[in-house]
Write a protein that holds these residues in place. Structure first.
Motif, PDB file in Angstrom:
ATOM      1  N   SER A  22      42.598  23.477  34.683  1.00 26.47           N
ATOM      2  CA  SER A  22      41.557  24.400  35.123  1.00 26.47           C
ATOM      3  C   SER A  22      42.216  25.449  36.018  1.00 26.47           C
ATOM      4  CB  SER A  22      40.453  23.675  35.891  1.00 26.47           C
ATOM      5  OG  SER A  22      39.531  24.601  36.450  1.00 26.47           O
ATOM      6  N   VAL A  23      42.111  26.717  35.624  1.00 29.36           N
ATOM      7  CA  VAL A  23      42.672  27.818  36.411  1.00 29.36           C
ATOM      8  C   VAL A  23      41.507  28.618  37.002  1.00 29.36           C
ATOM      9  CG1 VAL A  23      44.093  29.896  36.410  1.00 29.36           C
ATOM     10  CG2 VAL A  23      44.713  27.952  34.941  1.00 29.36           C
ATOM     11  N   VAL A  24      41.394  28.593  38.314  1.00 34.98           N
ATOM     12  CA  VAL A  24      40.363  29.356  39.021  1.00 34.98           C
ATOM     13  C   VAL A  24      40.962  30.684  39.453  1.00 34.98           C
ATOM     14  CG1 VAL A  24      38.774  29.370  40.989  1.00 34.98           C
ATOM     15  CG2 VAL A  24      39.299  27.218  39.816  1.00 34.98           C
ATOM     16  N   THR A  25      40.223  31.768  39.236  1.00 32.42           N
ATOM     17  CA  THR A  25      40.762  33.100  39.502  1.00 32.42           C
ATOM     18  C   THR A  25      39.864  33.877  40.461  1.00 32.42           C
ATOM     19  OG1 THR A  25      39.596  34.106  37.645  1.00 32.42           O
ATOM     20  CG2 THR A  25      41.788  33.203  37.201  1.00 32.42           C
ATOM     21  N   SER A  26      40.439  34.930  41.025  1.00 26.29           N
ATOM     22  CA  SER A  26      39.658  35.915  41.765  1.00 26.29           C
ATOM     23  C   SER A  26      38.974  36.840  40.768  1.00 26.29           C
ATOM     24  CB  SER A  26      40.574  36.715  42.691  1.00 26.29           C
ATOM     25  OG  SER A  26      41.484  37.494  41.917  1.00 26.29           O
ATOM     26  N   GLY A  27      38.142  37.748  41.286  1.00 21.41           N
ATOM     27  CA  GLY A  27      37.447  38.671  40.398  1.00 21.41           C
ATOM     28  C   GLY A  27      38.376  39.569  39.617  1.00 21.41           C
ATOM     29  N   SER A  28      39.594  39.767  40.128  1.00 21.64           N
ATOM     30  CA  SER A  28      40.571  40.615  39.437  1.00 21.64           C
ATOM     31  C   SER A  28      41.419  39.830  38.444  1.00 21.64           C
ATOM     32  CB  SER A  28      41.486  41.292  40.463  1.00 21.64           C
ATOM     33  OG  SER A  28      42.212  40.318  41.203  1.00 21.64           O
ATOM     34  N   GLY A  29      41.165  38.519  38.331  1.00 24.58           N
ATOM     35  CA  GLY A  29      41.913  37.704  37.384  1.00 24.58           C
ATOM     36  C   GLY A  29      43.156  37.069  37.953  1.00 24.58           C
ATOM     37  N   GLU A  30      43.369  37.174  39.265  1.00 26.90           N
ATOM     38  CA  GLU A  30      44.533  36.556  39.891  1.00 26.90           C
ATOM     39  C   GLU A  30      44.260  35.073  40.138  1.00 26.90           C
ATOM     40  OE1 GLU A  30      47.183  36.857  44.013  1.00 26.90           O
ATOM     41  OE2 GLU A  30      45.518  38.237  43.627  1.00 26.90           O
ATOM     42  N   PRO A  31      45.156  34.165  39.706  1.00 22.04           N
ATOM     43  CA  PRO A  31      44.926  32.737  39.938  1.00 22.04           C
ATOM     44  C   PRO A  31      44.863  32.415  41.431  1.00 22.04           C
ATOM     45  CG  PRO A  31      46.646  33.075  38.292  1.00 22.04           C
ATOM     46  CD  PRO A  31      46.376  34.409  38.920  1.00 22.04           C
ATOM     47  N   THR A  32      43.834  31.670  41.827  1.00 23.32           N
ATOM     48  CA  THR A  32      43.708  31.214  43.210  1.00 23.32           C
ATOM     49  C   THR A  32      43.827  29.698  43.318  1.00 23.32           C
ATOM     50  OG1 THR A  32      41.287  31.150  42.976  1.00 23.32           O
ATOM     51  CG2 THR A  32      42.273  33.173  43.867  1.00 23.32           C
ATOM     52  N   GLU A  33      43.527  28.976  42.238  1.00 19.93           N
ATOM     53  CA  GLU A  33      43.685  27.520  42.183  1.00 19.93           C
ATOM     54  C   GLU A  33      44.073  27.140  40.766  1.00 19.93           C
ATOM     55  OE1 GLU A  33      40.255  25.324  43.522  1.00 19.93           O
ATOM     56  OE2 GLU A  33      39.648  26.945  44.861  1.00 19.93           O
ATOM     57  N   VAL A  34      45.019  26.211  40.644  1.00 15.85           N
ATOM     58  CA  VAL A  34      45.388  25.661  39.337  1.00 15.85           C
ATOM     59  C   VAL A  34      45.357  24.144  39.459  1.00 15.85           C
ATOM     60  CG1 VAL A  34      47.131  25.515  37.520  1.00 15.85           C
ATOM     61  CG2 VAL A  34      46.864  27.644  38.814  1.00 15.85           C
ATOM     62  N   HIS A  35      44.499  23.511  38.674  1.00 18.81           N
ATOM     63  CA  HIS A  35      44.340  22.058  38.732  1.00 18.81           C
ATOM     64  C   HIS A  35      44.808  21.462  37.401  1.00 18.81           C
ATOM     65  CE1 HIS A  35      41.941  22.395  42.419  1.00 18.81           C
ATOM     66  NE2 HIS A  35      41.469  23.498  41.858  1.00 18.81           N
ATOM     67  N   VAL A  36      45.717  20.504  37.486  1.00 18.59           N
ATOM     68  CA  VAL A  36      46.350  19.938  36.295  1.00 18.59           C
ATOM     69  C   VAL A  36      46.145  18.429  36.270  1.00 18.59           C
ATOM     70  CG1 VAL A  36      48.511  19.664  35.015  1.00 18.59           C
ATOM     71  CG2 VAL A  36      48.112  21.753  36.349  1.00 18.59           C
ATOM     72  N   LEU A  37      45.680  17.914  35.149  1.00 19.26           N
ATOM     73  CA  LEU A  37      45.603  16.474  34.907  1.00 19.26           C
ATOM     74  C   LEU A  37      46.723  16.100  33.960  1.00 19.26           C
ATOM     75  CD1 LEU A  37      44.082  13.763  35.194  1.00 19.26           C
ATOM     76  CD2 LEU A  37      42.713  14.439  33.217  1.00 19.26           C
ATOM     77  N   ALA A  38      47.635  15.228  34.419  1.00 17.52           N
ATOM     78  CA  ALA A  38      48.836  14.906  33.646  1.00 17.52           C
ATOM     79  C   ALA A  38      48.997  13.395  33.525  1.00 17.52           C
ATOM     80  CB  ALA A  38      50.076  15.509  34.307  1.00 17.52           C
ATOM     81  N   VAL A  39      49.760  12.983  32.534  1.00 18.07           N
ATOM     82  CA  VAL A  39      50.091  11.564  32.374  1.00 18.07           C
ATOM     83  C   VAL A  39      51.301  11.257  33.251  1.00 18.07           C
ATOM     84  CG1 VAL A  39      49.190  11.497  30.032  1.00 18.07           C
ATOM     85  CG2 VAL A  39      51.597  12.036  30.408  1.00 18.07           C
ATOM     86  N   PRO A  40      51.540   9.987  33.581  1.00 12.36           N
ATOM     87  CA  PRO A  40      52.714   9.641  34.375  1.00 12.36           C
ATOM     88  C   PRO A  40      53.998   9.847  33.584  1.00 12.36           C
ATOM     89  CG  PRO A  40      51.602   7.665  33.620  1.00 12.36           C
ATOM     90  CD  PRO A  40      50.711   8.814  33.273  1.00 12.36           C
ATOM     91  N   GLY A  41      55.109   9.826  34.303  1.00 15.62           N
ATOM     92  CA  GLY A  41      56.407   9.921  33.649  1.00 15.62           C
ATOM     93  C   GLY A  41      57.216  11.137  34.057  1.00 15.62           C
ATOM     94  N   LYS A  42      56.573  12.120  34.670  1.00 15.86           N
ATOM     95  CA  LYS A  42      57.272  13.306  35.148  1.00 15.86           C
ATOM     96  C   LYS A  42      56.847  13.571  36.582  1.00 15.86           C
ATOM     97  CE  LYS A  42      57.796  16.826  32.395  1.00 15.86           C
ATOM     98  NZ  LYS A  42      57.524  18.049  31.589  1.00 15.86           N
ATOM     99  N   ALA A  43      57.792  13.915  37.438  1.00 20.66           N
ATOM    100  CA  ALA A  43      57.482  14.185  38.836  1.00 20.66           C
ATOM    101  C   ALA A  43      56.493  15.341  38.939  1.00 20.66           C
ATOM    102  CB  ALA A  43      58.756  14.519  39.610  1.00 20.66           C
ATOM    103  N   ALA A  44      55.563  15.228  39.897  1.00 22.68           N
ATOM    104  CA  ALA A  44      54.551  16.268  40.059  1.00 22.68           C
ATOM    105  C   ALA A  44      55.185  17.627  40.325  1.00 22.68           C
ATOM    106  CB  ALA A  44      53.600  15.890  41.190  1.00 22.68           C
ATOM    107  N   LYS A  45      56.285  17.648  41.096  1.00 21.54           N
ATOM    108  CA  LYS A  45      56.949  18.924  41.376  1.00 21.54           C
ATOM    109  C   LYS A  45      57.480  19.566  40.096  1.00 21.54           C
ATOM    110  CE  LYS A  45      58.285  18.034  46.163  1.00 21.54           C
ATOM    111  NZ  LYS A  45      59.405  17.918  47.131  1.00 21.54           N
TER     112      LYS A  45
END
Length: 219
Positions: free
Chosen positions: A24-47
């Motif tokens: 889910s990518v939340v944006t400002s009115g100009s389309g600039e990302p302000t929040e990015v929420h990711v649901l991932a499976v285990p196996g890769k570091a979050a960073k």
């Protein structure tokens, strides 16, 4: 104001990353990302997931995403039935005392639930935990109680949980909490907080508690 989502093509592309289940990518009115929420499976570091998001966004869309606005939820990241939320990891420099949600770990075993919350304030970490029933109506209360346990050393005054639920609000789900602060001079003070569910309901409940209390922490 409802959250804006003006980059559906970017969301679709991010969902194609290995191990990513939902975005889910939340944006400002100009389309600039302000929040990015990711649901991932285990196996890769979050960073590494965050770096993959940044690389794809820049290479494919010319969008420069600040790592601080990306949160990653990994289901089953440590044990079966456990969820770990890696939230943006630093408070804003103009408000060093504001509590930032660093992680939420949710462990289910049968009908039992355990939630562990880590908060960051001014470079320090505060850990809280609560155990309880894993039924749908009780899960929000357990998450809220864990957050209150983490924030207790910062409040300096008792705080009781009156209500915690995740409710439908149009097309969205919103976590709502009602707390009572027991202040020596003014007596009981009712405060409320809310947060839109972006990834996991427990994460939203924790953010709702902080929404209710951060004025107390920074005032």
């Amino acid at each position: 104001m409802p959250a804006l989502r003006l980059l559906p093509d970017l969301e679709d592309a991010l969902r194609s990353l290995p191990g990513v289940q939902a975005v889910s990518v939340v944006t400002s009115g100009s389309g600039e990302p302000t929040e990015v929420h990711v649901l991932a499976v285990p196996g890769k570091a979050a960073k590494q997931v965050v770096r993959d998001v940044q690389s794809l966004a820049m290479a494919g869309f010319g969008v420069d995403i600040d790592h601080r606005i990306v949160s990653v939820v990994q289901l089953g990241a440590q044990r079966p039935g456990e969820l770990v939320e890696h939230a943006p990891g630093s408070a804003r420099g103009d408000d060093a005392r504001r509590a930032a949600l660093l992680s939420v770990a949710v462990r289910s075993a049968g009908h039992d639930l355990s939630v562990t919350v880590t908060l960051g304030v001014g470079g320090e970490e505060f850990l809280g935990r609560a155990d309880g029933s894993g039924t749908p109506t009780q899960r929000p209360r357990v998450a809220a109680a864990a957050t209150l346990d983490a924030v207790a050393p910062l409040l300096g005054t008792p705080c009781d949980l009156e209500y915690a639920q995740v409710l439908p609000a149009g097309p969205h789900q919103v976590a709502v909490v009602v707390l009572t602060l027991l202040t020596p001079r003014s007596g009981p003070q009712v405060v409320t907080g809310s947060a839109v569910v972006r990834t996991a309901p427990e994460d939203a409940v924790c953010r709702a508690v902080l929404d209710a209390l951060n004025r107390q922490l920074t005032g």
